[in-house]
Design an enzyme around this catalytic site. Structure first.
Site, mmCIF file in Angstrom:
data_model
loop_
_atom_site.group_PDB
_atom_site.id
_atom_site.type_symbol
_atom_site.label_atom_id
_atom_site.label_comp_id
_atom_site.label_asym_id
_atom_site.label_seq_id
_atom_site.Cartn_x
_atom_site.Cartn_y
_atom_site.Cartn_z
ATOM 1 N N TYR A 27 -27.310 17.050 -28.005
ATOM 2 C CA TYR A 27 -27.962 17.571 -26.798
ATOM 3 C C TYR A 27 -27.641 19.066 -26.626
ATOM 4 C CZ TYR A 27 -28.308 12.555 -25.690
ATOM 5 O OH TYR A 27 -28.548 11.204 -25.727
ATOM 6 N N PHE A 244 -32.523 16.936 -13.684
ATOM 7 C CA PHE A 244 -31.939 18.262 -13.490
ATOM 8 C C PHE A 244 -32.316 18.787 -12.104
ATOM 9 C CE2 PHE A 244 -32.236 17.928 -18.156
ATOM 10 C CZ PHE A 244 -30.892 18.089 -18.447
#
Ligand code: A2P
Length: 282
Positions: A27, A244
């Site tokens: 990631y 997010f």
């Protein structure tokens, strides 16, 4: 994600009450996750032992001699002494090297022959060395799990198997098998993914637009996302929703103040289409 987004999101998540953080070397944001955890510890908001960090062994690192150095690299990036869970990210191996997705001149993936049982023994050694509190797998099917469970001399069995799991892909058979073997299913893409066409099968309809999830949500004053998450935790599947967005990070945590009836659980189970969003065609 833009620089700093992950750092801010993990800090908001920890302040909200999240303790399980699902990460991976691939990631490319483990440095930000580690920083967020360390900042929250320094603030006195949490202790290290309150956090459950899951890291993952990537496909290019399956040869047994690469397993411990790969985990040590992750720990160095995180600036932590151990991970709570370390898992084999996928059952298939790629050619070791710097290329994360090694391809030949025709664009085909270059695979690598390794013995998953040997990789698993190296994972066991990481647990014995205290670098990982627990070890598990991801994207393993029943046959691959059985290979590990039936390995002669097995020292530690996988504690968990992280797979796609949500109301449109409920994994009834794998869930039953894992229950029988005390393996926790951790459900990824529990909200039906970001529908990014580069890696998501978008021919399967958007989960959060589902009329049943929305109707049940209305009854409890909850969103379809909250119903999808509650459905899984209520049947013992761990969820790792990704967001997010501060408001949605908080929204996804507000799932512990209500419960679905047995009838609603059955209605949601019946939504299963047996179609993956994440086909992992590699
Ligand atoms: P965002 O980061 O803008 O919130 P999954 O966890 O299944 O992979 O889904 C992740 C996707 O779902 C992301 O695109 C995320 O976008 C979005 N998402 C996360 N939480 C919610 C929510 N509560 N409602 C709607 N979309 C959400």
């Amino acid at each position: 994600t833009p620089k700093g987004t992950c750092l801010e999101s993990v800090k908001i998540a920890i302040d909200t009450g999240y303790r399980h953080i699902d990460g991976a070397f691939v990631y490319f944001n483990e440095h930000e996750v580690g920083q967020a955890i360390r900042e929250k510890i320094a603030e006195g908001r949490i202790k290290r032992e309150d956090i459950f960090y899951c890291g993952k062994l990537w496909n290019t690192c399956h040869p047994p001699e690469l397993v411990r150095p790969t985990l040590e690299k992750t720990l160095k990036i995180l600036k932590l002494d151990y991970v709570d869970l370390y898992i084999i990210e996928l059952p298939m191996a790629f050619k070791p090297g710097d290329a994360i997705y090694p391809r030949d001149e025709n664009g085909k993936f270059i695979y690598h022959e390794t013995d998953l049982c040997a990789t698993w023994e190296a994972m066991e050694a990481c647990k014995d060395a205290g670098l990982a509190k627990s070890i598990g797998v991801s994207n393993f099917n029943r046959r691959q799990l059985e290979m590990i469970l039936n390995k002669p001399g097995l020292k530690h069995k996988p504690v968990s198997n992280q797979v796609e799991c949500h109301p449109y892909f409920t994994q009834p058979k794998l869930l039953e098998f894992c229950r029988q073997h005390d393996i926790v299913i951790v459900g990824y893409s529990p909200l039906g993914t970001s529908r990014d066409e580069t890696w998501v099968n978008v021919s399967s309809p958007p989960l959060l637009k589902d009329s049943v999830l929305n109707a049940i949500g209305k009854k409890y004053n909850k969103t379809a996302a909250q119903i999808a998450l509650r459905f899984n935790i209520q049947r013992g599947v761990v969820v790792i929703p990704k967001s997010f967005n501060p408001q949605r990070i908080r929204e996804n945590f507000q799932i512990f103040d209500f419960s679905l009836t047995e009838k609603e659980m059955k209605e949601i189970e019946a939504l299963n289409k047996n179609v993956r969003y994440v086909e992992l065609l590699m």
